[in-house]
Scaffold this motif. Structure first.
Motif, PDB file in Angstrom:
ATOM      1  N   LYS A  60      19.722 -43.439  10.303  1.00 17.78           N
ATOM      2  CA  LYS A  60      20.515 -42.218  10.068  1.00 17.78           C
ATOM      3  C   LYS A  60      21.586 -42.557   9.039  1.00 17.78           C
TER       4      LYS A  60
ATOM      5  N   THR B 299      24.182 -35.399   7.964  1.00 17.06           N
ATOM      6  CA  THR B 299      23.460 -36.577   8.422  1.00 17.06           C
ATOM      7  C   THR B 299      21.978 -36.370   8.158  1.00 17.06           C
TER       8      THR B 299
ATOM      9  N   THR C 272      17.918 -38.639   7.826  1.00 15.56           N
ATOM     10  CA  THR C 272      17.157 -39.818   8.233  1.00 15.56           C
ATOM     11  C   THR C 272      16.367 -40.341   7.043  1.00 15.56           C
TER      12      THR C 272
END
Length: 151
Positions: free
Chosen positions: A102, A136, A138
Motif C-alpha cells: 500500500k 492510498t 496498491t
C-alpha cells in the motif's frame, strides 16, 4: 590382447581413465569425468574377462552411454538444488519488491502518471485511476521501472 603402451589391457584402461579424469580439470565442461569412469569400469571388466579390442571398444561405448546418462541425472539434480529460492528472485529489483504494498499518492494523476512515496523515496507510477494527492493505492506490478498501481 595388448594394444597400447603398457603390458596389460587393464593398465591401459586405467591410464585412459586417469587421463580423461585429469583432462576434466583442464578442459572446460563437466563430462569427461564420466568417460573416465567408463574407462575405469572397462578395466574392471577386463580384469575379470579378457576381451579383444573390438569388444572392448563396444563395451566402452556402452559404459560411456550409461555413465553419460548418469551424469545427466546427477547434474540435473545438483542444478535443481542450486536454484534461487523464490524469496530472492527480486533481490536486485527494488521496484518489484514493492508489489502488493500500500502506497500514498504524492501528486495528482496527470496523463496516467503520478508519484508515490515508498519509505523515504518517491517513485514514478502509472495508473488508469483518477487518484488525488494523499490517496492510498496498491502496487500491482512493475513495468520499465515504473510502479503500476490501481486503487
Amino acid at each position: 590382447m595388448n594394444w597400447a603402451i603398457f603390458n596389460s589391457d587393464v593398465t591401459n584402461w586405467v591410464v585412459i581413465g586417469l587421463v580423461l579424469s585429469l583432462l576434466e580439470l583442464i578442459v572446460p565442461g563437466v563430462y569427461l569425468i564420466w568417460f573416465g569412469f567408463a574407462a575405469f569400469a572397462m578395466s574392471i571388466l577386463i580384469w575379470f574377462s579378457p576381451l579383444i579390442l573390438t569388444t572392448q571398444l563396444i563395451w566402452f561405448a556402452v559404459f560411456s552411454a550409461i555413465f553419460a546418462l548418469l551424469g545427466l541425472f546427477v547434474y540435473g539434480y545438483v542444478f535443481k538444488k542450486m536454484q534461487t529460492p523464490q524469496a530472492y528472485h527480486n533481490l536486485n529489483d527494488s521496484a518489484a519488491q514493492y508489489v502488493g504494498l500500500k502506497v500514498t499518492v504524492s501528486e495528482n494523476v496527470v496523463d496516467n502518471q503520478t508519484k508515490v512515496k515508498i519509505g523515504d523515496t518517491y517513485w514514478l507510477a502509472i495508473t488508469d485511476e483518477a487518484l488525488k494527492k494523499g490517496d492510498t493505492a496498491t502496487v500491482t506490478g512493475v513495468k520499465d521501472r515504473l510502479i503500476l498501481i490501481i486503487k
